[in-house]
Design a protein around this motif. Structure first.
Motif, PDB file in Angstrom:
ATOM      1  N   ILE A  26       0.838  -1.201   0.000  1.00 60.58           N
ATOM      2  CA  ILE A  26       0.000   0.000   0.000  1.00 60.58           C
ATOM      3  C   ILE A  26       0.874   1.253   0.000  1.00 60.58           C
ATOM      4  O   ILE A  26       0.675   2.176  -0.795  1.00 60.58           O
ATOM      5  CB  ILE A  26      -0.951  -0.004   1.222  1.00 60.58           C
ATOM      6  N   LEU A  27       1.867   1.270   0.895  1.00 64.39           N
ATOM      7  CA  LEU A  27       2.739   2.445   0.994  1.00 64.39           C
ATOM      8  C   LEU A  27       3.571   2.637  -0.267  1.00 64.39           C
ATOM      9  O   LEU A  27       3.756   3.771  -0.728  1.00 64.39           O
ATOM     10  CB  LEU A  27       3.624   2.329   2.226  1.00 64.39           C
ATOM     11  N   THR A  28       4.043   1.548  -0.833  1.00 64.96           N
ATOM     12  CA  THR A  28       4.815   1.644  -2.078  1.00 64.96           C
ATOM     13  C   THR A  28       3.963   2.266  -3.176  1.00 64.96           C
ATOM     14  O   THR A  28       4.423   3.143  -3.917  1.00 64.96           O
ATOM     15  CB  THR A  28       5.326   0.252  -2.505  1.00 64.96           C
ATOM     16  N   SER A  29       2.724   1.834  -3.274  1.00 62.32           N
ATOM     17  CA  SER A  29       1.824   2.380  -4.284  1.00 62.32           C
ATOM     18  C   SER A  29       1.546   3.866  -4.043  1.00 62.32           C
ATOM     19  O   SER A  29       1.592   4.677  -4.973  1.00 62.32           O
ATOM     20  CB  SER A  29       0.515   1.586  -4.279  1.00 62.32           C
ATOM     21  N   PRO A  58      -1.707  19.355   5.261  1.00 60.63           N
ATOM     22  CA  PRO A  58      -2.309  18.871   6.501  1.00 60.63           C
ATOM     23  C   PRO A  58      -3.002  17.513   6.357  1.00 60.63           C
ATOM     24  O   PRO A  58      -3.457  16.947   7.337  1.00 60.63           O
ATOM     25  CB  PRO A  58      -3.342  19.956   6.832  1.00 60.63           C
ATOM     26  N   HIS A  59      -3.102  16.996   5.140  1.00 63.57           N
ATOM     27  CA  HIS A  59      -3.799  15.724   4.942  1.00 63.57           C
ATOM     28  C   HIS A  59      -2.984  14.563   5.479  1.00 63.57           C
ATOM     29  O   HIS A  59      -1.754  14.569   5.422  1.00 63.57           O
ATOM     30  CB  HIS A  59      -4.131  15.524   3.466  1.00 63.57           C
ATOM     31  N   VAL A  60      -3.713  13.572   5.998  1.00 58.37           N
ATOM     32  CA  VAL A  60      -3.084  12.416   6.629  1.00 58.37           C
ATOM     33  C   VAL A  60      -3.691  11.146   6.043  1.00 58.37           C
ATOM     34  O   VAL A  60      -4.888  11.090   5.774  1.00 58.37           O
ATOM     35  CB  VAL A  60      -3.315  12.442   8.163  1.00 58.37           C
ATOM     36  N   VAL A  61      -2.868  10.150   5.860  1.00 59.09           N
ATOM     37  CA  VAL A  61      -3.339   8.833   5.433  1.00 59.09           C
ATOM     38  C   VAL A  61      -2.897   7.830   6.499  1.00 59.09           C
ATOM     39  O   VAL A  61      -1.821   7.970   7.096  1.00 59.09           O
ATOM     40  CB  VAL A  61      -2.800   8.457   4.030  1.00 59.09           C
ATOM     41  N   GLY A  62      -3.752   6.856   6.768  1.00 64.52           N
ATOM     42  CA  GLY A  62      -3.438   5.829   7.751  1.00 64.52           C
ATOM     43  C   GLY A  62      -3.455   4.448   7.130  1.00 64.52           C
ATOM     44  O   GLY A  62      -4.181   4.198   6.165  1.00 64.52           O
ATOM     45  N   VAL A  63      -2.649   3.570   7.689  1.00 62.66           N
ATOM     46  CA  VAL A  63      -2.625   2.171   7.254  1.00 62.66           C
ATOM     47  C   VAL A  63      -2.719   1.298   8.498  1.00 62.66           C
ATOM     48  O   VAL A  63      -1.917   1.439   9.424  1.00 62.66           O
ATOM     49  CB  VAL A  63      -1.350   1.827   6.460  1.00 62.66           C
ATOM     50  N   ILE A  64      -3.721   0.429   8.515  1.00 56.24           N
ATOM     51  CA  ILE A  64      -3.875  -0.532   9.599  1.00 56.24           C
ATOM     52  C   ILE A  64      -3.301  -1.844   9.108  1.00 56.24           C
ATOM     53  O   ILE A  64      -3.816  -2.451   8.171  1.00 56.24           O
ATOM     54  CB  ILE A  64      -5.354  -0.674  10.011  1.00 56.24           C
ATOM     55  N   ALA A  65      -2.208  -2.260   9.729  1.00 55.14           N
ATOM     56  CA  ALA A  65      -1.455  -3.425   9.269  1.00 55.14           C
ATOM     57  C   ALA A  65      -1.440  -4.510  10.340  1.00 55.14           C
ATOM     58  O   ALA A  65      -0.390  -4.869  10.862  1.00 55.14           O
ATOM     59  CB  ALA A  65      -0.034  -2.998   8.891  1.00 55.14           C
ATOM     60  N   SER A  66      -2.609  -5.034  10.655  1.00 53.27           N
ATOM     61  CA  SER A  66      -2.737  -6.025  11.721  1.00 53.27           C
ATOM     62  C   SER A  66      -1.911  -7.278  11.473  1.00 53.27           C
ATOM     63  O   SER A  66      -1.472  -7.932  12.413  1.00 53.27           O
ATOM     64  CB  SER A  66      -4.204  -6.440  11.874  1.00 53.27           C
ATOM     65  N   VAL A  67      -1.703  -7.612  10.214  1.00 55.58           N
ATOM     66  CA  VAL A  67      -1.008  -8.856   9.882  1.00 55.58           C
ATOM     67  C   VAL A  67       0.497  -8.660   9.791  1.00 55.58           C
ATOM     68  O   VAL A  67       1.258  -9.357  10.445  1.00 55.58           O
ATOM     69  CB  VAL A  67      -1.556  -9.451   8.560  1.00 55.58           C
ATOM     70  N   THR A  68       0.942  -7.683   8.997  1.00 55.91           N
ATOM     71  CA  THR A  68       2.379  -7.548   8.748  1.00 55.91           C
ATOM     72  C   THR A  68       3.105  -6.625   9.716  1.00 55.91           C
ATOM     73  O   THR A  68       4.331  -6.684   9.809  1.00 55.91           O
ATOM     74  CB  THR A  68       2.648  -7.064   7.308  1.00 55.91           C
ATOM     75  N   ARG A  69       2.373  -5.775  10.420  1.00 55.85           N
ATOM     76  CA  ARG A  69       2.975  -4.867  11.400  1.00 55.85           C
ATOM     77  C   ARG A  69       2.084  -4.834  12.642  1.00 55.85           C
ATOM     78  O   ARG A  69       1.489  -3.804  12.966  1.00 55.85           O
ATOM     79  CB  ARG A  69       3.102  -3.453  10.830  1.00 55.85           C
ATOM     80  N   PRO A  70       1.973  -5.964  13.336  1.00 56.75           N
ATOM     81  CA  PRO A  70       1.049  -6.028  14.480  1.00 56.75           C
ATOM     82  C   PRO A  70       1.366  -4.975  15.535  1.00 56.75           C
ATOM     83  O   PRO A  70       2.519  -4.658  15.789  1.00 56.75           O
ATOM     84  CB  PRO A  70       1.243  -7.430  15.038  1.00 56.75           C
TER      85      PRO A  70
END
Length: 145
Positions: A26-29, A58-70
């Protein structure tokens, strides 16, 4: 905006680790189009999403990575399901029954005691990185996510 990795909580139990799009993907994309600057752990606290300023804010993006970054070590969440079960983790195999106490008219102190015991018994991790991990029976739609 938030992105979330596919988690092993699907009703079909068809989740496969090798077929998922990871936080890294996701981050790479996103980085092909935007400059992302990590907000850092001190700002994240116990929140499930890692957050990045987009093009300096001021915009922010979040990534919830429960599997690869618990983020289990910082997690302070519990859930109450629609059928009265306390879940200390989305990926837990066990639940604590609160419904029986509620239906029997237990005093508030007893209900709080049951919930506290469940929270104090919260495991240190979900075990997603363990090759023997078994997906919970309940899909996300039955947990209340």
């Amino acid at each position: 905006m938030r992105f979330i990795e596919q988690m092993p909580l699907d009703a079909q139990h068809g989740w496969k680790r090798d077929g998922m799009i990871t936080a890294g993907d996701i981050l790479t994309s996103l980085r092909t189009r935007f400059e992302l600057t990590a907000e850092g752990e001190e700002k994240r606290g116990s929140a499930p999403a890692e957050r990045w300023l987009v093009d300096g804010g001021p915009h922010v993006v979040g990534v919830i990575a429960s599997v690869t970054r618990p983020f289990c070590a910082a997690c302070d969440r519990t859930r109450l399901t629609a059928d009265g079960q306390v879940r200390t983790c989305l990926f837990a195999q066990e639940e604590t029954d609160l419904r029986a106490a509620l239906r029997s008219g237990a005093p508030d102190e007893e209900i709080a005691r049951i919930w506290r015991l469940a929270m104090w018994g919260k495991k240190a991790g979900a075990g997603l990185d363990d090759p023997t991990f078994v997906q919970p029976d309940r899909p996300m739609s039955a947990i209340g996510g």
